[in-house]
Scaffold this active site. Structure first.
Site, PDB file in Angstrom:
ATOM      1  N   ASP A   1       3.548  -4.267  -0.684  1.00  0.00           N
ATOM      2  CA  ASP A   1       2.512  -4.608   0.292  1.00  0.00           C
ATOM      3  C   ASP A   1       2.447  -3.492   1.335  1.00  0.00           C
ATOM      4  O   ASP A   1       3.431  -3.231   2.030  1.00  0.00           O
ATOM      5  CB  ASP A   1       2.918  -5.942   0.943  1.00  0.00           C
ATOM      6  CG  ASP A   1       1.968  -6.388   2.026  1.00  0.00           C
ATOM      7  OD1 ASP A   1       1.073  -5.613   2.420  1.00  0.00           O
ATOM      8  OD2 ASP A   1       2.135  -7.527   2.492  1.00  0.00           O
ATOM      9  N   ILE A   2       1.306  -2.858   1.445  1.00  0.00           N
ATOM     10  CA  ILE A   2       1.186  -1.697   2.333  1.00  0.00           C
ATOM     11  C   ILE A   2       1.378  -2.069   3.811  1.00  0.00           C
ATOM     12  O   ILE A   2       1.727  -1.208   4.622  1.00  0.00           O
ATOM     13  CB  ILE A   2      -0.175  -0.985   2.089  1.00  0.00           C
ATOM     14  CG1 ILE A   2      -0.108   0.490   2.495  1.00  0.00           C
ATOM     15  CG2 ILE A   2      -1.315  -1.704   2.792  1.00  0.00           C
ATOM     16  CD1 ILE A   2      -1.275   1.324   1.988  1.00  0.00           C
TER      17      ILE A   2
ATOM     18  N   ASN B   1     -14.874  -1.812   4.086  1.00  0.00           N
ATOM     19  CA  ASN B   1     -16.287  -1.765   3.666  1.00  0.00           C
ATOM     20  C   ASN B   1     -17.079  -1.084   4.767  1.00  0.00           C
ATOM     21  O   ASN B   1     -16.565  -0.877   5.886  1.00  0.00           O
ATOM     22  CB  ASN B   1     -16.828  -3.159   3.346  1.00  0.00           C
ATOM     23  CG  ASN B   1     -16.683  -4.107   4.512  1.00  0.00           C
ATOM     24  OD1 ASN B   1     -17.225  -3.870   5.580  1.00  0.00           O
ATOM     25  ND2 ASN B   1     -15.916  -5.169   4.331  1.00  0.00           N
TER      26      ASN B   1
ATOM     27  N   GLY C   1      -8.624  -8.893   0.271  1.00  0.00           N
ATOM     28  CA  GLY C   1      -7.805  -7.824  -0.297  1.00  0.00           C
ATOM     29  C   GLY C   1      -6.933  -7.130   0.736  1.00  0.00           C
ATOM     30  O   GLY C   1      -6.436  -7.757   1.680  1.00  0.00           O
ATOM     31  N   VAL C   2      -6.777  -5.839   0.557  1.00  0.00           N
ATOM     32  CA  VAL C   2      -5.886  -5.090   1.448  1.00  0.00           C
ATOM     33  C   VAL C   2      -6.466  -5.031   2.871  1.00  0.00           C
ATOM     34  O   VAL C   2      -5.722  -5.028   3.864  1.00  0.00           O
ATOM     35  CB  VAL C   2      -5.578  -3.689   0.853  1.00  0.00           C
ATOM     36  CG1 VAL C   2      -6.767  -2.773   0.877  1.00  0.00           C
ATOM     37  CG2 VAL C   2      -4.391  -3.064   1.540  1.00  0.00           C
ATOM     38  N   ASP C   3      -7.778  -5.032   2.976  1.00  0.00           N
ATOM     39  CA  ASP C   3      -8.451  -5.018   4.282  1.00  0.00           C
ATOM     40  C   ASP C   3      -8.049  -6.259   5.093  1.00  0.00           C
ATOM     41  O   ASP C   3      -7.617  -6.161   6.265  1.00  0.00           O
ATOM     42  CB  ASP C   3      -9.979  -5.002   4.025  1.00  0.00           C
ATOM     43  CG  ASP C   3     -10.802  -4.622   5.232  1.00  0.00           C
ATOM     44  OD1 ASP C   3     -10.208  -4.262   6.278  1.00  0.00           O
ATOM     45  OD2 ASP C   3     -12.038  -4.678   5.140  1.00  0.00           O
TER      46      ASP C   3
ATOM     47  N   SER D   1     -10.740   0.824  -4.062  1.00  0.00           N
ATOM     48  CA  SER D   1     -11.841   0.388  -4.953  1.00  0.00           C
ATOM     49  C   SER D   1     -11.427  -0.386  -6.197  1.00  0.00           C
ATOM     50  O   SER D   1     -12.292  -0.873  -6.919  1.00  0.00           O
ATOM     51  CB  SER D   1     -12.730   1.565  -5.407  1.00  0.00           C
ATOM     52  OG  SER D   1     -13.654   1.897  -4.404  1.00  0.00           O
ATOM     53  N   THR D   2     -10.109  -0.503  -6.462  1.00  0.00           N
ATOM     54  CA  THR D   2      -9.717  -1.113  -7.748  1.00  0.00           C
ATOM     55  C   THR D   2      -9.563  -2.632  -7.697  1.00  0.00           C
ATOM     56  O   THR D   2      -9.134  -3.243  -8.676  1.00  0.00           O
ATOM     57  CB  THR D   2      -8.398  -0.514  -8.280  1.00  0.00           C
ATOM     58  OG1 THR D   2      -7.342  -0.869  -7.388  1.00  0.00           O
ATOM     59  CG2 THR D   2      -8.488   0.986  -8.418  1.00  0.00           C
ATOM     60  N   GLY D   3      -9.909  -3.235  -6.554  1.00  0.00           N
ATOM     61  CA  GLY D   3      -9.848  -4.689  -6.441  1.00  0.00           C
ATOM     62  C   GLY D   3     -11.258  -5.254  -6.471  1.00  0.00           C
ATOM     63  O   GLY D   3     -11.959  -5.191  -7.492  1.00  0.00           O
TER      64      GLY D   3
HETATM   65  N1  APR Z   1      -1.008  -3.859  -0.050  1.00  0.00           N
HETATM   66  C1  APR Z   1      -1.348  -2.912  -0.951  1.00  0.00           C
HETATM   67  N2  APR Z   1      -2.358  -3.068  -1.823  1.00  0.00           N
HETATM   68  C2  APR Z   1      -3.050  -4.236  -1.779  1.00  0.00           C
HETATM   69  C3  APR Z   1      -2.768  -5.268  -0.861  1.00  0.00           C
HETATM   70  C4  APR Z   1      -1.692  -5.048   0.034  1.00  0.00           C
HETATM   71  N3  APR Z   1      -1.335  -5.951   0.939  1.00  0.00           N
HETATM   72  N4  APR Z   1      -3.647  -6.279  -1.085  1.00  0.00           N
HETATM   73  C5  APR Z   1      -4.438  -5.894  -2.107  1.00  0.00           C
HETATM   74  N5  APR Z   1      -4.072  -4.674  -2.537  1.00  0.00           N
HETATM   75  C6  APR Z   1      -4.624  -3.839  -3.609  1.00  0.00           C
HETATM   76  C7  APR Z   1      -5.389  -4.518  -4.707  1.00  0.00           C
HETATM   77  O1  APR Z   1      -4.489  -5.024  -5.678  1.00  0.00           O
HETATM   78  C8  APR Z   1      -6.200  -3.369  -5.274  1.00  0.00           C
HETATM   79  O2  APR Z   1      -5.437  -2.634  -6.233  1.00  0.00           O
HETATM   80  O3  APR Z   1      -5.569  -2.956  -3.035  1.00  0.00           O
HETATM   81  C9  APR Z   1      -6.418  -2.457  -4.060  1.00  0.00           C
HETATM   82  C10 APR Z   1      -7.847  -2.437  -3.550  1.00  0.00           C
HETATM   83  O4  APR Z   1      -8.367  -3.748  -3.623  1.00  0.00           O
HETATM   84  P1  APR Z   1      -9.269  -4.403  -2.501  1.00  0.00           P
HETATM   85  O5  APR Z   1      -8.455  -4.699  -1.303  1.00  0.00           O
HETATM   86  O6  APR Z   1     -10.009  -5.509  -3.138  1.00  0.00           O
HETATM   87  O7  APR Z   1     -10.270  -3.188  -2.064  1.00  0.00           O
HETATM   88  P2  APR Z   1     -11.558  -2.578  -2.804  1.00  0.00           P
HETATM   89  O8  APR Z   1     -11.564  -2.822  -4.262  1.00  0.00           O
HETATM   90  O9  APR Z   1     -11.649  -1.170  -2.301  1.00  0.00           O
HETATM   91  O10 APR Z   1     -12.754  -3.432  -2.212  1.00  0.00           O
HETATM   92  C11 APR Z   1     -13.106  -3.279  -0.868  1.00  0.00           C
HETATM   93  O11 APR Z   1     -12.864  -5.590  -0.386  1.00  0.00           O
HETATM   94  O12 APR Z   1     -11.629  -6.685   1.188  1.00  0.00           O
HETATM   95  C12 APR Z   1     -12.813  -6.147   0.917  1.00  0.00           C
HETATM   96  O13 APR Z   1     -13.540  -5.445   3.071  1.00  0.00           O
HETATM   97  C13 APR Z   1     -13.157  -4.993   1.816  1.00  0.00           C
HETATM   98  O14 APR Z   1     -15.409  -5.256   1.170  1.00  0.00           O
HETATM   99  C14 APR Z   1     -14.280  -4.427   1.022  1.00  0.00           C
HETATM  100  C15 APR Z   1     -13.781  -4.536  -0.406  1.00  0.00           C
END
Ligand code: APR
Length: 184
Positions: A17-18, A31, A39-41, A128-130
């Site tokens: 977890d970052i 975004n 997600g990570v945001d 972008s991979t989530g």
């Molecule tokens: N620590 C590290 N990596 C994480 C964490 C965390 N706590 N939570 C999720 N991830 C990983 C996911 O498994 C994925 O591999 O981060 C990567 C990116 O996934 P997302 O967070 O879904 O981001 P993304 O695909 O870039 O989509 C961005 O999602 O949350 C919204 O506001 C954000 O609209 C934007 C979109």
């Protein structure tokens, strides 16, 4: 954990977890609206507290958000880092809409901002991979190619000692480890 050296910079792949990472800068996969999400945001804003969102709102007022491929920087609230860099990855639309170029720009613009604030250590999630649906294997290629080329082209122009790719999913840990084997 796997580590290789590119120039004077250590590149590592970590699982986890970052928001618990300790160092100078973590990168957020945000975004364009900069108002948080899932997600990570979501994890970064929850762990960091309201200060990060207040600064994101200030940036929105000044420049109206952040386009894909670009990056902005805030403080880190309660996180154990000095700054959060918020970059906006591309939404995957099949690969024919410049997604790879935009994703590479995310890594480059984040590194550039990190250098501007004198960071020595930085952690990236797998942008972008989530929710944005970028397939993991090509996203890994883009990320590591962008970062390694950046370090090879500008080897003396920065003080970045450590770049960690913090992978939340085991698929990504494996992909990144395999990719880094070519530098051993
Ligand atoms: N620590 C590290 N990596 C994480 C964490 C965390 N706590 N939570 C999720 N991830 C990983 C996911 O498994 C994925 O591999 O981060 C990567 C990116 O996934 P997302 O967070 O879904 O981001 P993304 O695909 O870039 O989509 C961005 O999602 O949350 C919204 O506001 C954000 O609209 C934007 C979109």
């Amino acid at each position: 954990m796997k580590t290789v050296m590119i120039g004077n910079t250590r590149i590592s792949v970590l699982s986890g977890d970052i928001t618990t990472w300790k160092g100078d800068v973590i990168v957020n996969a945000a975004n364009s609206g900069l108002l948080g999400g899932n997600g990570v945001d979501g994890a970064i804003h929850r762990a960091g507290g309201p200060e990060i969102m207040e600064q994101c709102k200030e940036i929105r007022k000044l420049q109206g958000g952040c386009p894909p491929g670009h990056a902005v920087i805030t403080g880190a609230g309660n996180l154990d880092v000095k700054h959060v860099i918020h970059t906006v990855g591309p939404i995957w639309e099949g690969g024919g809409r410049g997604e790879a170029l935009t994703l590479a720009d995310c890594y480059r613009s984040s590194l550039q901002l990190a250098i501007e604030v004198g960071a020595r250590t930085i952690a990236f999630p797998n942008i972008s991979t989530g929710i944005y649906g970028y397939p993991k294997s090509p996203a890994c290629d883009v990320a590591l190619k962008a970062v390694s080329e950046f370090l090879q082209v500008e080897p003396l122009d920065h003080r970045i000692e450590q770049i960690d790719f913090v992978c939340f999913e085991m698929d990504n840990v494996k992909l990144y480890m395999r990719w880094l084997e070519r530098f051993e």
